[in-house]
Design a protein around this motif. Sequence first.
Motif, PDB file in Angstrom:
ATOM      1  N   PHE A  87       0.887  -1.172   0.000  1.00 16.97           N
ATOM      2  CA  PHE A  87       0.000   0.000   0.000  1.00 16.97           C
ATOM      3  C   PHE A  87       0.921   1.216   0.000  1.00 16.97           C
ATOM      4  N   HIS A  88       0.930   1.912  -1.106  1.00 17.05           N
ATOM      5  CA  HIS A  88       1.873   3.029  -1.245  1.00 17.05           C
ATOM      6  C   HIS A  88       1.178   4.344  -0.885  1.00 17.05           C
ATOM      7  N   GLN A  89       1.359   4.730   0.381  1.00 12.71           N
ATOM      8  CA  GLN A  89       0.717   5.957   0.888  1.00 12.71           C
ATOM      9  C   GLN A  89       1.718   7.078   1.117  1.00 12.71           C
ATOM     10  N   GLY A  90       2.994   6.774   1.059  1.00  3.66           N
ATOM     11  CA  GLY A  90       4.023   7.752   1.422  1.00  3.66           C
ATOM     12  C   GLY A  90       4.150   8.834   0.357  1.00  3.66           C
ATOM     13  N   ALA A  91       4.057  10.080   0.770  1.00  2.58           N
ATOM     14  CA  ALA A  91       4.214  11.202  -0.163  1.00  2.58           C
ATOM     15  C   ALA A  91       4.306  12.489   0.642  1.00  2.58           C
ATOM     16  N   MET A  92       4.830  13.520  -0.003  1.00  2.00           N
ATOM     17  CA  MET A  92       4.718  14.870   0.566  1.00  2.00           C
ATOM     18  C   MET A  92       3.414  15.461   0.086  1.00  2.00           C
ATOM     19  N   VAL A  93       2.712  16.157   0.962  1.00  2.00           N
ATOM     20  CA  VAL A  93       1.396  16.705   0.615  1.00  2.00           C
ATOM     21  C   VAL A  93       1.401  18.225   0.765  1.00  2.00           C
ATOM     22  N   GLY A  94       0.918  18.911  -0.244  1.00  2.00           N
ATOM     23  CA  GLY A  94       0.785  20.367  -0.126  1.00  2.00           C
ATOM     24  C   GLY A  94       0.938  21.041  -1.468  1.00  2.00           C
ATOM     25  N   ASN A  95      -0.190  21.362  -2.067  1.00  2.00           N
ATOM     26  CA  ASN A  95      -0.155  22.066  -3.352  1.00  2.00           C
ATOM     27  C   ASN A  95       0.627  23.366  -3.255  1.00  2.00           C
ATOM     28  N   GLY A  96       0.296  24.167  -2.245  1.00  2.00           N
ATOM     29  CA  GLY A  96       0.870  25.513  -2.129  1.00  2.00           C
ATOM     30  C   GLY A  96       2.378  25.452  -1.985  1.00  2.00           C
ATOM     31  N   GLN A  97       2.848  24.626  -1.068  1.00  2.00           N
ATOM     32  CA  GLN A  97       4.288  24.535  -0.835  1.00  2.00           C
ATOM     33  C   GLN A  97       5.014  23.998  -2.067  1.00  2.00           C
ATOM     34  N   SER A  98       4.352  23.106  -2.780  1.00  2.00           N
ATOM     35  CA  SER A  98       5.004  22.500  -3.953  1.00  2.00           C
ATOM     36  C   SER A  98       5.291  23.526  -5.041  1.00  2.00           C
ATOM     37  N   MET A  99       4.569  24.650  -5.029  1.00  2.00           N
ATOM     38  CA  MET A  99       4.773  25.651  -6.072  1.00  2.00           C
ATOM     39  C   MET A  99       6.190  26.218  -6.019  1.00  2.00           C
ATOM     40  N   TYR A 100       6.791  26.240  -4.823  1.00  2.00           N
ATOM     41  CA  TYR A 100       8.172  26.751  -4.753  1.00  2.00           C
ATOM     42  C   TYR A 100       9.191  25.692  -4.336  1.00  2.00           C
ATOM     43  N   GLU A 101       8.725  24.559  -3.799  1.00  2.00           N
ATOM     44  CA  GLU A 101       9.670  23.469  -3.511  1.00  2.00           C
ATOM     45  C   GLU A 101       9.501  22.399  -4.589  1.00  2.00           C
ATOM     46  N   ILE A 102       9.729  22.810  -5.804  1.00  2.00           N
ATOM     47  CA  ILE A 102       9.399  21.965  -6.955  1.00  2.00           C
ATOM     48  C   ILE A 102      10.237  20.679  -6.954  1.00  2.00           C
ATOM     49  N   GLU A 103      11.524  20.860  -6.797  1.00  2.00           N
ATOM     50  CA  GLU A 103      12.408  19.693  -6.881  1.00  2.00           C
ATOM     51  C   GLU A 103      12.064  18.658  -5.809  1.00  2.00           C
ATOM     52  N   ARG A 104      11.865  19.140  -4.573  1.00  2.00           N
ATOM     53  CA  ARG A 104      11.612  18.207  -3.470  1.00  2.00           C
ATOM     54  C   ARG A 104      10.320  17.415  -3.715  1.00  2.00           C
ATOM     55  N   TYR A 105       9.280  18.095  -4.175  1.00  2.00           N
ATOM     56  CA  TYR A 105       8.002  17.405  -4.398  1.00  2.00           C
ATOM     57  C   TYR A 105       8.106  16.377  -5.517  1.00  2.00           C
ATOM     58  N   ILE A 106       8.802  16.749  -6.585  1.00  2.00           N
ATOM     59  CA  ILE A 106       8.935  15.798  -7.697  1.00  2.00           C
ATOM     60  C   ILE A 106       9.823  14.635  -7.254  1.00  2.00           C
TER      61      ILE A 106
END
Length: 383
Positions: A87-106
């Motif tokens: 069950f693959h649930q692990g991820a970073m969550v947050g649309n807003g933060q992802s807009m500037y932490e692009i590399e980390r989210y990808i």
Amino acid sequence: MSDAHVTGAPTTPRSALVTGGCGFVGSHLVDALVAAGHRVRVLDSLDPQAHEGGVARFRNDRADLVQGDLRDRDAVRRALDGVDVVFHQGAMVGNGQSMYEIERYIDVNAVGTAVLMEEVVARRDRVQRVVAASSMVVYGDGAYSCAQHGPVRPAPRDERDLAAHLWEPRCPRCAAFVSPVPTDEDKPLGATSPYAIGKLASETIVLVTGSSFGIETVALRYLNIYGRRQALSNPYTGVAAIFATQLRSGRRPTVFEDGGQQRDLVHVSDVVRANLLAMDAPDAAGAAINIGTGETLTIAGLARTLADELGVDLEPDITQRYRAGDVRHCFASTERAGRLLGFRAEANRAAELRDLAMWVADEQPVDRTEAANAELTALGLIR
Ligand code: UD1
């Protein structure tokens, strides 16, 4: 209601890995799997943004814990040892933060899934199924219908409309405002933030790898999940937890746009049940499936309901501001989930929002939303 109210139907005992198994959805899922008699291992990085002080508060001590990152191949290998369902649930969550932490989210959400699936492929004689957490963010905005032209696919909302506080999308043919309709899984995909791009990549990696190597995979596209154990101190968590935290801190909930945006709030117990069904459902292999209620709630309505439940007299602060990457409306068509999983959301929303509010009232969340919103505003991402 206790944290342990989610239980699954007994099935053949399995050896399950839950990535993100100390997190919001993952920890509830671990509890349900353990209660149903499965052997469970957790892979979790205990990222301090989601786990205050790096502490696994919701860890189930009947599950093994491998503390590590999805991008750490050795940790993934240890976590997968002897496992037959993932069950693959692990991820970073947050649309807003992802807009500037692009590399980390990808990196975490896409590359992490890539590492996991490479290691699953290496164990495909043993791993029977992978059930992956996807999201309605893969659609971008939801589905719409024009009064004159029927089903249409509006372009992303125009900056001039947003600046004029005209929040509804327009018909691409006649420019009239359009009305939201349930979003089904065949809607063309269209990510609107790096978080969404990462989730879309993650879902695609899982499904494509599955079909290429004959591994059964299922992607569950969650709508907006709420419930106990949402990471209250994470200012990028879901809106129900943010509002509850603000209200608990004596502040009015900060509502973007006019508060009329509609969402499909699905309780975590339903999401857990959908995962348990997806573990075995014979027709689900290879499918992407919405997990929602099919019912809608406005964001301002959510703020008011939570205030009522917490017994505080704080009206929502309707900011008429726009958060970059946000979609206007999205709620699920639930037909495929019913047909392929036999799933139907059952939680009573009013009772469960009250339960969330009661839980928040007992917690001592550090309200970091103001600082996070100031940061997004400084970057021009709230305007
Ligand atoms: C959420 C999830 C995403 C998930 C998706 C589908 C988060 C951060 N995002 O996206 O992971 O994939 O649902 O399940 O959990 N809002 C406010 N004030 C706030 C925060 C939000 O008005 O302080 C509004 C937003 O503008 C938006 C709505 O509430 O219109 C929902 O926001 P959010 O909870 O962040 O969820 P989604 O962006 O819908």
